[in-house]
Design a protein around this motif. Structure first.
Motif, PDB file in Angstrom:
ATOM      1  N   SER A 100     -32.938   6.745 -37.300  1.00  0.00           N
ATOM      2  CA  SER A 100     -32.532   6.422 -35.930  1.00  0.00           C
ATOM      3  C   SER A 100     -33.291   7.344 -34.984  1.00  0.00           C
ATOM      4  N   TYR A 101     -33.444   6.909 -33.745  1.00  0.00           N
ATOM      5  CA  TYR A 101     -34.179   7.682 -32.751  1.00  0.00           C
ATOM      6  C   TYR A 101     -33.312   7.828 -31.507  1.00  0.00           C
ATOM      7  N   ALA A 102     -33.273   9.028 -30.975  1.00  0.00           N
ATOM      8  CA  ALA A 102     -32.482   9.309 -29.773  1.00  0.00           C
ATOM      9  C   ALA A 102     -33.428   9.518 -28.596  1.00  0.00           C
ATOM     10  N   VAL A 103     -33.038   8.967 -27.456  1.00  0.00           N
ATOM     11  CA  VAL A 103     -33.832   9.069 -26.236  1.00  0.00           C
ATOM     12  C   VAL A 103     -32.946   9.652 -25.151  1.00  0.00           C
ATOM     13  N   GLU A 104     -33.324  10.796 -24.627  1.00  0.00           N
ATOM     14  CA  GLU A 104     -32.623  11.369 -23.476  1.00  0.00           C
ATOM     15  C   GLU A 104     -33.224  10.818 -22.199  1.00  0.00           C
ATOM     16  N   MET A 105     -32.370  10.538 -21.225  1.00  0.00           N
ATOM     17  CA  MET A 105     -32.823   9.933 -19.980  1.00  0.00           C
ATOM     18  C   MET A 105     -32.190  10.637 -18.792  1.00  0.00           C
TER      19      MET A 105
END
Length: 1102
Positions: free
Chosen positions: A783-788
């Motif tokens: 899984s990949y996490a993206v902070e925004m």
């Protein structure tokens, strides 16, 4: 003779209805509308309006342009059926039309309903229906009023527009308009006759919306603040319905706003669908339902419970109240219901509930398909109602991010991703967004408006015409408009070379430790047994082998040979290949030679005494071998590399464990393996590492090979194939690893609506640019996490996120997997808190904590977790609690498990403050937390705990849906342990069975086939299969756990039996999973809550 009424009678009134001196029934075709103070601009006779229609034209009241078909409620799209008794207030603001076409109406008539004419129907005007008629009541004398910037209101259809038989817009049940149809702007010519395409459209194409579906009322204010509805005494509530509906405000409410009640279109009689509650909620007024969103609780002194029916006798106040709490440009009606965490233990049953979803119904999309929004298993956002402004985002303190698992393995019963092979992949010309269910069709459907940058683009002809069948097709049935997750077959322009075949190059340790542990023999046997399952549908799969000790052994596997040929390279001063070909061969052509090698390889090294290992040189040679093609390097290593480049030292120091200096053991010992991985990424080479060391393996260093190439790390401490449990675990995981579908030579990009910017990415990949992730191998487990963050205030009522994964599938096709997620936007802080996904937040925080621990110290990671929890709880306290609640510890109902999850992270093996966790084990758990999908993260952070001795009647047996029924979960506390009990605990990687000292001998006999407690063997074991109900049910539970974990994370959990008075280390390992208890120097859950209350004592209340 009285003229028949139009087919959509009752939905509107001409503007002259506002003139009390006019009788609307006196207007006849050809007669202009007289002007007056209440005549709306833009209508004939009004100030600035068009001149009166000349005689002979279609009847007065016909809209300029096409006639407007009835929507699903039997009314023109965009205008509501009015309730009886609503009269305009002289001199006051006029009520605004409300788009009932977007939500189910009470007692909905047929779509082509025509009121009968006859006695009592003068001029086609039916009398007010009686309650027994079962029809929509006619409108009162209320004129639809044009909002600034919106098309003028419609007038009743008469003449040829209302009476054309067989008109595709009025009578054909198949000519269904999209749900976000908007009437054309005035000034267009009248519609042509039957069979003639409207101007600017192709023949047979229906009319489509022309207005911006993402208009945000608060963004229209000329002063930049929330804009008041000029025709209502209150601020407008948000349109959390279809994005294709312009924000036209809500009708004024004569009653106080009620709890929000959203409706799912398409349900007869306006009956609200029952939505399963996410966790136990107190009963109360109706709860908001946005698609499949779990019911929540709201403040203002009332909770939320079951849904209610919207009857035809309800007045417009109920509709106004249905939008009471969720508002864009509106005022807050109070915060979400607060839960005092000090009142009792947490409700762990909610861990088994459905994942929270965005607060918007899938029926709001252009196709209204239930699959229009992304399944949380593919993509989920930490906040399901995004703050509209930067100030609001900073105020809530909630981390804003996405969790994406783009190539996840499908579980049983899940639908496959639709694969599309269109003549052309339709994308936005500016931002390159792929067309998806949340776009908007404009200009009678000839163009589509991008839902990210709002540029209009041409709609290709094949959307409405099938060249193979040479017939019209319904564009709203296309998979890219009905599914949020689709996969396009990429054309030639998406390729820089022919699609890469599946390539697997095995680098196998054949040193003394690998042979003696049985790893070599087990690996060879597993590869041999799995050859038929290796992806090879196109017969292009290639395989190769390198064995390594103090020298490198290559194998000539040419299909022309009768047996494999070994080539030994002992000169390691430079990396070279002993022959340029036949080291990497076709699995299909060389199958017999490959099988022969795998059968003999165990005997070839059985007498070795070599303890050296040159893994660094082996990886360099492997990279040189497959770099022209790309592929997977699979490393099976039992010995710490100790010679030549990449040599490592055994640096484990028990004195450093549990101290600030422990972080030195968690960081790479050398940069060699990271640099090698970075050089592999551009050549589409990934590295997967299987480590079997019985001593120190230096996972912190070797895991860098996988981290920067999209690979995986698997760890088998103290592996011994003579123990069947060890051999079974490795064989299951390795076999699944080799046979699962994979994506190759991939890149992934995440796009978001204007105003949202990506700030950080977490996962195993190489970041090629600011938003482009290079993935030589798309691992289904990762899984990949993206902070925004918000870089500017949002001006729309809907934010969209689209992930595009360009890859080569296992069958050799170049494909693009597109995942689209739509989330509503709000300027109400209460909505932000009430929509937060606590499980997604905890998963994102775990990945951030891993990065913080590796770049700083473990103690800093623990403090960062505490500070973030303090920030969130402090922000909630300062906004929604009063001074009288200062002694309580309050959280929103949907966030009440966040403190428990934070405590679980603090006590997790990755972050726990202890000197008993080896650095290899800590590094491995950190590497796993960094890539685990949210579903697996929750199991690792908060294990599942069940009482086996108290199984209910159905637990452990197949239910109505064929799935094994799980027993209710218990709180992770030793208070639940009874002396006579049997308990099962599962954390994703291990399964424990706790046996109480006073357990009944009958249970011991049925489960373990042993006469009594003392005869049970503790430790790693396998349960016997016996012919009794209890043994079958427990084995079913364990089997189902293993089945799901192997599919979700390629993990086959081992079973450990723990006796109450058994081995202390095994007993403490089990008890450390009970996170609500005090462990070492850490707090118990009640103590942890007390610490939180003290830390929040200085935070002011609202």
């Amino acid at each position: 003779m009285a003229a028949p009424p139009p087919p959509n009678y009752g939905a509107q009134r001409p503007p002259m209805m506002n003139n009390p001196n006019m009788n609307p029934h006196q207007v006849r075709p050809g007669q202009g509308l007289p002007g007056g103070p209440n005549v709306h601009p833009g209508f004939p006779g009004g100030p600035g309006g068009a001149p009166p229609l000349p005689a002979g034209q279609p009847g007065v009241g016909q809209p300029y342009g096409q006639h407007i078909p009835p929507n699903r409620a039997g009314t023109p799209q965009g205008y509501p059926p009015q309730q009886p008794g609503m009269q305009p207030q002289p001199g006051g603001p006029q009520p605004t039309g409300f788009n009932y076409g977007n939500y189910p109406q009470p007692n909905r008539p047929a779509p082509n309903y025509r009121p009968p004419t006859g006695p009592g129907h003068a001029d086609g005007m039916p009398p007010a229906p009686s309650p027994s008629m079962g029809q929509m009541p006619p409108m009162g004398n209320v004129a639809p009023i044009q909002r600034p910037g919106m098309p003028p209101p419609l007038r009743p259809l008469t003449g040829h527009a209302a009476g054309v038989p067989g008109s595709p817009m009025t009578e054909s049940p198949t000519a269904r308009l999209p749900p976000n149809f908007i009437p054309p702007i005035s000034g267009t010519p009248p519609p042509p006759g039957p069979g003639v395409a409207p101007p600017g459209t192709r023949a047979g194409r229906r009319a489509y919306p022309t207005a911006d579906p993402y208009s945000n009322p608060s963004a229209m204010s000329p002063m930049g603040g929330p804009s008041l509805d000029p025709f209502s005494a209150q601020l407008p509530s948000p349109e959390y319905g279809r994005p294709g509906t312009p924000a036209t405000g809500v009708p004024p409410s004569p009653l106080p706003a009620q709890a929000p009640q959203f409706f799912n279109p398409g349900q007869a009689g306006g009956q609200q669908a029952s939505v399963p509650t996410f966790g136990a909620q107190p009963a109360g007024p109706p709860a908001p339902t946005f698609g499949s969103q779990p019911q929540g609780q709201w403040a203002s002194g009332q909770g939320m419970g079951s849904s209610s029916t919207f009857s035809s006798q309800s007045d417009l106040a109920q509709v106004t109240g249905s939008f009471g709490n969720l508002s864009i440009g509106g005022q807050s009606r109070g915060g979400p219901t607060s839960v005092n965490l000090l009142q009792g233990p947490p409700n762990v049953q909610e861990f088994d509930g459905p994942a929270p979803t965005p607060w918007i119904s899938p029926e709001s999309s252009v196709s209204q398909a239930p699959t229009s929004n992304s399944d949380p298993k593919y993509k989920r956002c930490t906040i399901n109602a995004i703050p509209q402004t930067i100030q609001l985002m900073n105020k809530c303190k909630i981390p804003f991010g996405l969790l994406v698992t783009p190539y996840r393995h499908l579980l049983d019963g899940e639908d496959p991703v639709p694969v599309i092979n269109p003549p052309q992949i339709v994308r936005c010309r500016r931002c390159r967004t792929y067309i998806n269910p949340w776009v908007q069709f404009v200009e009678q459907g000839s163009r589509w408006k991008c839902n990210l940058c709002f540029l209009t683009n041409e709609v290709p002809s094949f959307f409405d015409w099938d060249p193979e069948t040479r017939g019209h097709v319904d564009r709203l049935q296309r998979p890219e408009l009905t599914h949020a997750v689709v996969e396009f077959i990429a054309p030639q322009e998406y390729m820089v070379r022919p699609p890469q075949p599946v390539v697997m190059l095995f680098v196998i340790d054949v040193s003394y430790a690998a042979v003696q542990s049985g790893m070599l023999a087990t690996a060879a046997r597993t590869i041999l047994d799995t050859l038929d399952s290796v992806p090879n549908t196109d017969n292009r799969t290639k395989v190769g082998f390198i064995t390594v000790d103090s020298a490198l052994h290559f194998y000539n596997l040419s299909p022309n040979l009768a047996e494999p040929q070994m080539l030994v390279v002992s000169d390691l001063d430079d990396t070279f290949l002993p022959m340029p070909y036949d080291l990497l061969v076709s699995l299909t052509e060389s199958r017999s030679v490959i099988e022969m090698l795998l059968q003999r390889i165990g005997d070839m090294f059985k007498n070795t005494q070599n303890v050296g290992n040159v893994l660094g040189r082996a990886l360099q040679a492997a990279h040189k071998m497959i770099s022209p093609i790309g592929g997977k390097i699979i490393v099976l290593q039992s010995t710490l590399p100790n010679q030549n480049e990449g040599a490592l030292k055994a640096r484990e120091d028990p004195k450093l464990l549990g101290t600030p200096k422990e972080v030195s053991l968690l960081q790479p010992q050398t940069g060699f393996y990271k640099n090698l991985a970075v050089s592999c990424s551009p050549t589409q080479v990934s590295i997967d590492v299987f480590l079997f060391s019985a001593q120190y393996a230096d996972i912190a260093t070797l895991s860098g090979c996988a981290k920067f190439t999209g690979g995986s790390v698997y760890y088998y401490p103290a592996f011994n194939a003579a123990r069947s449990e060890d051999a079974m675990k490795f064989a299951h995981e390795f076999s699944h690893f080799l046979s699962r579908p994979i994506g190759l030579e991939a890149v992934m990009r995440v796009r978001a609506s204007k105003g949202i910017r990506m700030t950080a990415f977490h996962g195993n990949f190489f970041l090629r640019s600011t938003d482009l992730l290079s993935l030589p191998n798309v691992n289904p487990d990762n899984s990949y996490a993206v902070e925004m963050t918000l870089q500017e205030n949002l001006t729309t009522s809907l934010a969209c996120f689209q992930t595009a994964l360009l890859h080569t599938s296992s069958n050799g096709e170049r494909r693009i997997r597109v995942i689209t997620l739509a989330v509503p936007v709000t300027n109400n802080l209460a909505d932000v808190f009430a929509s937060t996904d606590q499980f997604a937040v905890a998963s994102l925080l775990s990945k951030k904590a891993v990065e913080r621990a590796l770049t700083s110290k473990i103690e800093d990671a623990r403090e960062a977790l505490m500070y973030k929890l303090d920030d969130i709880m402090g922000a909630y306290k300062s906004s929604f609690t009063t001074s009288g609640q200062a002694v309580q510890l309050l959280m929103p109902d949907n966030l009440k498990l966040l403190p428990l999850l934070t405590l679980g992270l603090l006590k997790n093996t990755a972050f726990r403050s202890t000197s008993t966790v080896p650095s290899d084990l800590r590094s491995y758990i950190m590497a796993m937390l960094y890539v685990l999908p949210p579903e697996m993260s929750m199991v690792q952070i908060h294990p599942r705990f069940w009482a086996l001795h108290a199984l209910d009647q159905q637990a452990g047996l197949p239910g109505a849906d064929g799935r094994i029924v799980k027993p209710p979960s218990l709180n992770l506390s030793s208070e639940k342990l009874e002396r006579h009990g049997l308990y099962l605990l599962e954390n994703g990687f291990e399964i424990f069975i706790w046996v109480g000292r006073a357990v009944a001998p009958e249970l011991v006999q049925m489960l373990f086939d042993r006469p009594a407690y003392d005869a049970i063997t503790a430790g790693k074991t396998t349960l016997p299969t016996l012919q009794n109900d209890f043994n079958v049910r427990v084995n079913n539970l364990i089997g189902k756990i293993r089945e799901v974990r192997i599919q979700m994370m390629t993990t086959y959990p081992q079973l450990y039996v723990v006796k109450e008075d058994g081995e202390p280390s095994l007993r403490m390992w089990f008890l450390s999973q009970l996170i609500e208890d005090r462990i070492d120097a850490s707090y118990s859950y009640p103590q942890f809550l007390g610490v939180l209350r003290e830390r929040l004592g200085k935070v002011g209340t609202a």
